[in-house]
Scaffold this active site. Structure first.
Site, PDB file in Angstrom:
ATOM      1  N   CYS A   1     -42.672  -3.269   6.137  1.00  0.00           N
ATOM      2  CA  CYS A   1     -43.490  -3.804   7.209  1.00  0.00           C
ATOM      3  C   CYS A   1     -44.965  -3.590   6.889  1.00  0.00           C
ATOM      4  O   CYS A   1     -45.436  -3.976   5.828  1.00  0.00           O
ATOM      5  CB  CYS A   1     -43.078  -3.160   8.533  1.00  0.00           C
ATOM      6  SG  CYS A   1     -43.900  -3.836   9.997  1.00  0.00           S
ATOM      7  N   LEU A   2     -45.718  -2.962   7.783  1.00  0.00           N
ATOM      8  CA  LEU A   2     -47.134  -2.718   7.551  1.00  0.00           C
ATOM      9  C   LEU A   2     -47.355  -1.832   6.335  1.00  0.00           C
ATOM     10  O   LEU A   2     -48.377  -1.957   5.636  1.00  0.00           O
ATOM     11  CB  LEU A   2     -47.742  -2.071   8.805  1.00  0.00           C
ATOM     12  CG  LEU A   2     -49.247  -1.814   8.828  1.00  0.00           C
ATOM     13  CD1 LEU A   2     -50.016  -3.071   8.486  1.00  0.00           C
ATOM     14  CD2 LEU A   2     -49.653  -1.296  10.193  1.00  0.00           C
TER      15      LEU A   2
END
Length: 587
Positions: free
Chosen positions: A319-320
């Protein structure tokens, strides 16, 4: 980090500027916005107003389209009235979409409930037609209006009320009303828990989840670095570094032993390192996005290099964390840093132009509103973060839960993924503001404007082989968005598409229930294949994508060697803190 003051204005500019003019928001304005935020759920009322104004004004100047909508409403109403009089087959007018599970029970096929459900779905479809394809409305405003209208309609779905939900009525009769009493008790327990700010913990970190043996071998003000104990007599020489998102606790990848990716990797003969991010407080308001790169990814690589000198690293980002790993890898490629053997991205975006419905919350008005809310608190609170994600899937995460627990009176069986999902984290003011502006709003990373150490970076400087995992029902990082790495990196890209969503699609251990996947590799100098053609061409495989990925890692790893020592050479491993460390326990 040093903060510099802007240069003093020239005498000429001082004469031109009005002394009463303010450049930038005042503290009182920001306080007002921060006060409004709890009332609006963190959404900018201005952004919503402008979107509806755009839609209404263009619809006003489209009289023919308005008349078509009126005629369509009359036609649907007539059809519904005729169906209520005559004998018609279930779902003869309109049927729920396959992903809509609100009306899936057999009772919804019977009158009068089938008619109520069809009436609601017809209204929902009419409003979709009324809020889309209005000539002249900007694309983002159209999406905002359609989304907001759909959310308001979902409140009034007949499935949400006891008297219009046949499943609830049947259970009420069979239990003689005990389900409603149980539902009230569930509601009261949840209210007391919310007021006490003390969530229940069915799965204890370090006892039930995050139990893979390891040691914290390094820490700074932002991370603890965990090195996991070997599970095999020999290991591959190249270690794995996992960079999770700081929007979540790291143990999503080390849940219960049966679905822990970390445990699986150690059993496959890999030395695994994991970053555990500190949960920021208001005191961390000025921590920047660059701090996360420097004190996170780069500090972890430096530590691994000290423990395992001259060993290239298989780097993994989720993800991030995958976005930050891409930033770090691009800067390393630019600077000739060759410490990465491979790069793996789990549901991670590098281009944010098609970031799904999450972009509905990202425009100048919304970002300014969020900045003021965070400025007042120093962080983006966990309630705003989790609320935004729940709204994106309100039918599954809000309404179905309320019906199940408060009307049916049945508590959902707790599981490790649900427990992790409730263990939320905060986001520092400065970092999140930079993230929203530089990545979402301006798309600086994909367009070569993102600056590291005073110079822009480009993802085309990444020449390391990349393995990318997208999930079919991802509402946070849609797979077509993650697919864009093909256009940006100058590297061999192996793209894997698996079933499930942003979390359940990644936590997919080998088992008979594994989602299955498609996978195909594009060589660095090979022709580009778009996502639609890729879906047609990529071979299907049964089972878990974990096995595919481990095979991919194995072809890029050396022959097994003796396991390395745990920790830095001058530190006694026995003196090191045990995993999962202390940062993951912060609330």
């Amino acid at each position: 980090m040093l903060q510099t003051s802007p240069p003093a204005p020239s005498a000429a500019s001082q004469q031109i500027q009005s002394p009463a003019r303010h450049h930038g928001p005042s503290d009182s304005d920001r306080t007002l916005h921060a006060t409004l935020a709890p009332l609006t759920g963190g959404l900018s009322p201005t952004a919503l107003t402008l979107a509806y104004a755009d839609w209404l004004s263009h619809l006003f100047w489209a009289p023919t389209q308005r008349m078509d909508l009126v005629n369509d409403a009359l036609r649907r109403g007539t059809q519904l009235a005729e169906a209520s009089i005559g004998q018609t087959a279930p779902w003869s007018l309109i049927a729920p979409q396959p992903q809509d599970r609100r009306f899936s029970a057999p009772e919804w096929r019977e009158p009068p409930f089938n008619l109520m459900a069809q009436g609601f779905l017809l209204a929902e479809q009419w409003w979709h037609d009324a809020t889309t394809n209005i000539r002249g409305v900007s694309e983002q405003n159209e999406k905002i209006v359609e989304f907001a209208t759909r959310q308001m309609l979902d409140v009034w779905a007949p499935s949400n009320f006891a008297l219009t939900n046949p499943e609830v009525l049947r259970r009420t009769v069979s239990t003689e009303g005990r389900n409603l009493a149980d539902g009230f008790r569930n509601w009261w327990e949840d209210l007391l828990e919310l007021m006490a700010h003390e969530p229940k913990h069915d799965f204890v970190v370090g006892k039930d989840v995050a139990v893979t043996p390891g040691k914290v071998v390094y820490s700074n003000k932002l991370i603890e670095l965990i090195q996991y104990a070997p599970a095999t007599e020999t290991v591959r020489p190249e270690p794995i570094l996992i960079v999770p998102a700081w929007i979540m606790k790291y143990y999503i990848l080390d849940l219960s032993p049966h679905n822990s990716l970390v445990k699986y990797l150690t059993e496959q003969g890999y030395t695994v390192f994991m970053i555990s991010w500190r949960n920021p407080t208001a005191a961390d308001r000025d921590v920047s996005l660059e701090d996360y790169r420097r004190l996170g990814v780069m500090a972890a690589l430096d530590t691994i290099g000290a423990i395992l000198p001259d060993r290239p690293v298989h780097a993994v980002g989720y993800c991030l964390g995958g976005t930050m790993l891409s930033i770090a890898a691009a800067a390393m490629g630019r600077d000739g840093d060759s410490r990465l053997k491979s790069i793996t991205l789990f549901a991670a975006q590098t281009d944010f132009t098609e970031a799904g419905e999450l972009t509905l919350f990202i425009n100048e008005s919304q970002v300014a509103f969020l900045e003021d809310m965070m400025w007042n608190r120093g962080v983006l609170d966990t309630t705003q973060m989790s609320g935004a994600f729940q709204i994106l899937r309100s039918n599954d995460l809000i309404w179905s839960r309320l019906v199940h627990e408060y009307l049916m009176g049945v508590r959902s069986e707790p599981n490790d993924l649900m427990a992790w999902n409730a263990d939320a984290t905060r986001m520092p003011y400065r970092m999140h503001s930079e993230y929203l502006r530089k990545l979402f709003l301006d798309n600086d990373l994909a367009e070569g404007r993102y600056v590291v150490d005073g110079r822009p970076i480009a993802l085309s400087d990444i020449h390391t082989p990349i393995f990318v995992v997208g999930t079919q029902r991802d509402h946070v990082a849609p797979w077509r968005s993650t697919f864009k790495i093909h256009l940006l990196a100058d590297a061999d890209v192996t793209f894997c598409l698996t079933g499930g969503g942003h979390n359940a699609g990644i936590v997919s251990p080998p088992s008979p229930k594994a989602h299955g996947y498609q996978v195909m590799t594009k060589e660095a100098d090979g022709p580009y294949v778009g996502p639609d053609d890729w879906l047609k061409q990529a071979p299907h495989a049964e089972g878990s994508w974990w096995t595919e990925w481990v095979h991919w890692l194995g072809t890029r790893s050396g022959e097994p060697v003796a396991p390395p020592r745990i920790g830095l050479p001058d530190v006694d491993p026995g003196a090191l803190p045990n995993a999962p460390g202390s940062y993951v326990l912060q609330t």
